[in-house]
Design a protein around this motif. Structure first.
Motif, PDB file in Angstrom:
ATOM      1  N   GLN A   1       8.180   7.089  -1.125  1.00 16.73           N
ATOM      2  CA  GLN A   1       6.841   6.289  -0.785  1.00 16.73           C
ATOM      3  C   GLN A   1       5.847   6.327  -1.936  1.00 16.73           C
ATOM      4  O   GLN A   1       4.533   6.143  -1.720  1.00 16.73           O
ATOM      5  CB  GLN A   1       6.173   6.984   0.633  1.00 16.73           C
ATOM      6  CG  GLN A   1       7.411   6.786   1.730  1.00 16.73           C
ATOM      7  CD  GLN A   1       6.843   7.335   2.882  1.00 16.73           C
ATOM      8  OE1 GLN A   1       6.200   8.282   2.894  1.00 16.73           O
ATOM      9  NE2 GLN A   1       7.036   6.844   4.198  1.00 16.73           N
ATOM     10  N   GLY A   2       6.079   6.937  -3.082  1.00 17.34           N
ATOM     11  CA  GLY A   2       5.208   7.161  -4.087  1.00 17.34           C
ATOM     12  C   GLY A   2       4.035   8.324  -4.074  1.00 17.34           C
ATOM     13  O   GLY A   2       3.029   8.152  -4.767  1.00 17.34           O
TER      14      GLY A   2
ATOM     15  N   LYS B   1       3.939   1.414  -0.476  1.00 19.55           N
ATOM     16  CA  LYS B   1       3.917   1.982  -1.633  1.00 19.55           C
ATOM     17  C   LYS B   1       4.094   1.199  -2.801  1.00 19.55           C
ATOM     18  O   LYS B   1       4.143   1.484  -4.050  1.00 19.55           O
ATOM     19  CB  LYS B   1       5.409   2.412  -1.439  1.00 19.55           C
ATOM     20  CG  LYS B   1       6.504   1.690  -1.459  1.00 19.55           C
ATOM     21  CD  LYS B   1       8.014   2.320  -1.224  1.00 19.55           C
ATOM     22  CE  LYS B   1       9.054   1.412  -1.169  1.00 19.55           C
ATOM     23  NZ  LYS B   1      10.252   1.883  -1.162  1.00 19.55           N
TER      24      LYS B   1
ATOM     25  N   LYS C   1      -2.778   5.975  -5.415  1.00 22.55           N
ATOM     26  CA  LYS C   1      -1.472   5.652  -5.277  1.00 22.55           C
ATOM     27  C   LYS C   1      -1.158   5.386  -6.808  1.00 22.55           C
ATOM     28  O   LYS C   1       0.246   5.135  -7.179  1.00 22.55           O
ATOM     29  CB  LYS C   1      -1.033   4.398  -4.565  1.00 22.55           C
ATOM     30  CG  LYS C   1      -1.201   4.676  -3.004  1.00 22.55           C
ATOM     31  CD  LYS C   1      -1.100   3.526  -2.058  1.00 22.55           C
ATOM     32  CE  LYS C   1      -0.909   4.193  -0.617  1.00 22.55           C
ATOM     33  NZ  LYS C   1      -0.784   2.980   0.254  1.00 22.55           N
TER      34      LYS C   1
END
Length: 935
Positions: free
Chosen positions: A357-358, A614, A645
């Motif tokens: 999911q980063g 993500k 992110k």
């Protein structure tokens, strides 16, 4: 017959223009009536006028803003927010809306939203004071009283007698039981000429806390004298009567509230007490039931979720992980680890989810703690290496992969991971040596060469990448993919004939190579042969039906032809095939934005973000759309998520800083620039962005330190001198700024230095000295329009009006009727007495750019001086909705209002223009005018 038709057309045109003019005059007249009613607190009358205006012209933004003000005054925050959203969509200046949004959010109990919108910046004192009040009220709503008190103290430092700030401090003192202090603050607020009703209500509560119920009743009576329909005042009075056991006297107040708001819980609670106390059995049962519901609504908390055994959490996590329900798996496994810390299987699954999911920093933290507690586990070490590989920390990735290879030297997965980490660090030879040492490994030399091509391409070393690609083709001459990669590399290296030959060869080898097809079409589009590109792509689409990439490229080809309808049609076809393809979503959102369908574009990207959390690039896209909608706070929030992110932080932080500046959050922008410098201490845009802000803030010491760092990074002799010139110009030390700009120009041609000289001489009130360096620059760079405009402006400042006018005529002839040229020429021509030409130019500029404040102001100021005061004031109102704090516009508005005998309002605007820190050419005239009015 033709003459008659022409005459009739002319008459119809005249009638249309006349009708439109009268309609606009009617709207403006209605708006002025509404404004007068609002100022006289005749809100119902004001609302009627505004509804009539909005019904006739929904885009009349001044009416939207005034309607929001009235709704806020009436306590209707949700309705006010609707009007404010429409005003924001109409591109009303954020400074005009920000305090109103804050007040609307507080009224609705949306305290977090109020705090988000009420960020302090570099606005004028009035706005900053109001933002502090909003922050204080929001913190009270969140029960964060220390932060609230700090906000009110800052507000009082700006305005020592501000009633709302004093009331806020009193409310906080009451919360912490400092009763006498609270009473002191409240009495200070009530000493105002026109005390607020809330002051009396709060005093009543303070006296009640001191057990002076009669005094509290007297205070609430004073509140009701101000407004006998005030629900909070009536509720307070009813409560006091009930405490004094004067139940009958409380009844009309409670009934009044319940008549206005039938389900008001506090009033319902009091009604139940009154009925029970008066022994009203008939109504007592239902009211007691209602009271029970009210207490349940207000006091009950959601029941705590039943917690299963730890084994259940693990099994639920494992099952969801196996079925790909990663969010649920993450939640259950996190619960399990709170019971059974450092369980290897749970950590492995949880870290894998976070990497997928980063959420790399979270995975790194979890894996590092586990490796300390349970060292040497190969799964944990491998996951740590993969985490650092994605974080692009090659050294740490190699460290963990080497530990795994030491334990499992024949594992192809371990060896290939180690090779990738070495390649990422640029140590390609070591990677090849490591891979060659493994017998029967799956990662062969071909894959190594492909990874090397990627690395060279990312570092823009296209020649090296081309050589490797040629080596692959020599080894595999029938491979279409390798030919296509070579074509792309040639294209990047601007070797276009070679690129076309490589793509054509790729298609010969494999006619289904879609990438090669797309690149050939792009080359035709770049060459301007749009129809050839379309014909080629559509022929291929007939073979490869519903291919998303081909349909998207067809859409792009129509965009090249400026056929936006067909471009939209084809990108929608692509989107229907795969709504989770970001490339397609991005293209579709851009076309919707071109058609001014911004809400649709935002909804499209927002839906994609929800389905693909993500993929951070979508956050960058939606932030751009928010900015186009004038929703700067939402843009900043999206970009914060984007930064979080993003793996490399420096560039995203710069993007965030620029968005924060648009949102007038200078403090936030400074923090973001500093974080970017920490993320990459050699990243020049971070230093330049921050130094521009510190120069603007006149922070000499910090600016000089930054300029020194910039000199070290760039090794430039002239750039630091230019920046020092900018600094001393901001500090008002024109002698020093001129010295540094001249030194910079001695080192190299620096446009910023030439313009800096022009501004310095203008600020020094010595514009004649700017003319020579500007003319010298234009001799070497004759197509520099910005410097040419500076020269024309210098002629004007030096009272060489005809030269200035002639210069603008030359520029208009050379560059066409650009709005900035028309606008500036209008001002000069008016001064020369060429009234018709000035008005024509100003109107033409306005027709091109009706949203530009400077252009609106020029047209309005010309109309004002020609005696067209009502038309002028309508334009000034429009300009102030777009730039609420524009001192020059306020000065012009003041003069025009005075001509309309609106002297009180005129004086208010004139004082605001003079008190502003903004410098404008007529500021001295404004001060003289105020002295004249006051004498």
């Amino acid at each position: 017959m033709k003459i008659k038709n022409s005459l009739r057309a002319s008459l119809l045109s005249f009638l249309f223009i006349s009708t439109s003019t009268f309609a606009n005059e009617s709207l403006d007249a209605n708006y002025e009536e509404a404004l007068i009613a609002f100022q006289n607190e005749e809100f119902s009358s004001a609302v009627i006028h505004l509804k009539n205006i909005i019904q006739e012209n929904p885009t009349h933004m001044p009416s939207r803003v005034l309607m929001a003000q009235i709704l806020i005054t009436q306590g209707n925050g949700s309705a006010a927010q609707i009007e404010l959203d429409r005003a924001r969509d109409g591109k009303v200046d954020n400074d005009r809306l920000i305090t109103l949004y804050g007040q609307a959010y507080v009224l609705q109990g949306k305290y977090d939203e109020a705090l988000a919108v009420a960020k302090l910046g570099q606005r004028n004192e009035q706005i900053e004071s109001e933002l502090l009040l909003i922050r204080g009220q929001a913190y009270i709503g969140k029960k964060q009283y220390k932060l609230a008190d700090k906000a009110f103290i800052l507000a009082l430092s700006l305005k020592p007698k501000d009633q709302l700030a004093l009331l806020g401090r009193a409310q906080i003192a009451l919360q912490v039981s400092e009763i006498n202090q609270a009473l002191t603050y409240i009495d200070l607020s009530l000493s105002s000429v026109k005390p607020f009703i809330n002051g009396w209500i709060l005093k009543s509560k303070i006296l009640h806390r001191l057990d002076d119920r009669q005094g509290a009743l007297l205070a609430i009576d004073e509140a009701l004298k101000i407004n006998n329909k005030h629900l909070s005042a009536r509720l307070t009075k009813a409560m006091l009567h009930i405490e004094l056991q004067e139940y009958q006297q409380a009844v009309p107040h409670v009934d009044y509230i319940l008549n206005e708001i039938p389900n008001e819980p506090r009033a319902g609670y009091l009604k139940a007490i009154i009925n029970a106390s008066l022994s009203s059995n008939d109504s007592g049962t239902s009211d007691n039931n209602k009271l029970t519901e009210v207490i349940a609504t207000l006091a009950a908390v959601p029941p705590e979720v039943m917690r299963n055994t730890p084994d259940y959490y693990f099994l639920a996590g494992l099952t969801n992980f196996q079925f790909g329900n990663l969010n649920d798996a993450h939640r259950y496994l996190s619960y399990y680890l709170s019971y059974v810390e450092f369980d290897i299987d749970s950590v492995r699954m949880l870290a894998s989810i976070e990497i997928e999911q980063g959420d790399l920093n979270s995975a790194r933290h979890l894996l590092t703690k586990t490796n300390v507690a349970r060292p040497g586990n190969p799964d944990i070490l491998t996951l740590l290496g993969l985490t650092y590989l994605q974080l692009e920390d090659s050294a740490k990735a190699q460290f963990y992969f080497e530990k795994v290879v030491d334990s499992y030297p024949h594992s192809t997965v371990s060896v290939s991971n180690l090779a990738r980490s070495k390649m990422q660090s640029g140590d390609y030879q070591s990677a090849i040596e490591v891979l060659s040492a493994v017998k029967d490994n799956e990662l062969n030399g071909t894959q190594i060469k492909l990874l090397l091509i990627d690395s060279y391409q990312n570092t823009k070393n296209y020649s090296s990448a081309i050589n490797i690609a040629k080596a692959l083709i020599a080894e595999f001459p029938q491979n279409s993919f390798f030919q296509q990669r070579l074509g792309m590399l040639y294209g990047l290296n601007r070797q276009l004939p070679e690129a076309r030959a490589a793509f054509e060869q790729s298609l010969k080898l494999n006619d289904a190579n879609i990438i090669a097809i797309v690149h050939l079409a792009r080359m035709d589009n770049i060459a301007g042969d749009f129809d050839k590109a379309l014909s080629f792509l559509q022929a291929k689409l007939a073979i490869f039906d519903k291919n998303i990439l081909l349909m998207t490229e067809i859409s792009d080809s129509y965009l090249f032809k400026k056929d936006i309808d067909n471009a939209l049609l084809w990108i929608q076809k692509s989107y229907a095939q795969n709504p989770n393809d970001f490339y397609v979503v991005l293209k579709l959102s851009r076309i919707l934005a071109k058609q001014n369908k911004l809400d649709e574009a935002v909804d499209l990207v927002d839906e994609f973000i929800g389905a693909n959390p993500k993929k951070p690039q979508a956050l960058l896209t939606i932030s751009t759309l928010y900015q186009q909608q004038n929703k700067h706070q939402q843009a900043v929030l999206a970009l914060r998520d984007y930064v979080e992110k993003s793996r490399k932080k420096a560039k995203p932080l710069i993007i965030l800083a620029k968005a924060q500046l648009k949102a007038k959050d200078n403090a936030g922008a400074i923090k973001s620039y500093k974080k970017a410098m920490i993320a990459d201490d050699r990243y020049l845009p971070a230093y330049l962005g921050l130094v521009n802000l510190t120069i603007k803030d006149k922070n000499k010491g910090f600016s000089l330190n930054l300029i020194s760092s910039i000199a070290d990074i760039t090794q430039s002799e002239s750039l630091p001198l230019v920046l020092k010139g900018d600094l001393y110009l901001a500090l008002g030390d024109n002698k020093q700024s001129i010295k540094f700009y001249r030194r910079a120009l001695e080192k190299s041609d620096q446009k910023q230095a030439v313009l800096g000289l022009y501004r310095s001489y203008k600020q020094q009130d010595n514009p004649s000295k700017a003319i020579r360096p500007l003319k010298k620059w234009l001799k070497n760079y004759p197509n520099d329009m910005l410097v040419a405009i500076a020269l024309a402006d210098s002629y004007k400042a030096n009272l060489q009006m005809q030269k200035s006018a002639d210069q603008y005529q030359v520029l208009i002839k050379k560059y066409g009727p650009l709005p900035i040229l028309l606008n500036n020429a209008a001002s000069v021509e008016f001064t020369l007495g060429n009234i018709d030409k000035a008005e024509q130019y100003a109107q033409q500029a306005y027709d091109y750019l009706p949203e530009n404040v400077v252009i609106i102001d020029t047209l309005a100021w010309i109309k004002s001086r020609l005696g067209e005061h009502k038309q002028a004031i309508a334009l000034f109102r429009l300009a102030l909705t777009k730039d609420f704090d524009n001192a020059e516009v306020k000065y012009h508005t003041a003069v025009t209002l005075f001509a309309l005998s609106r002297k009180v309002e005129a004086k208010k605007y004139l004082i605001e223009a003079i008190d502003s820190e903004q410098v404008f050419p007529e500021k001295a005239a404004a001060k003289a005018l105020l002295n004249k009015w006051q004498s």
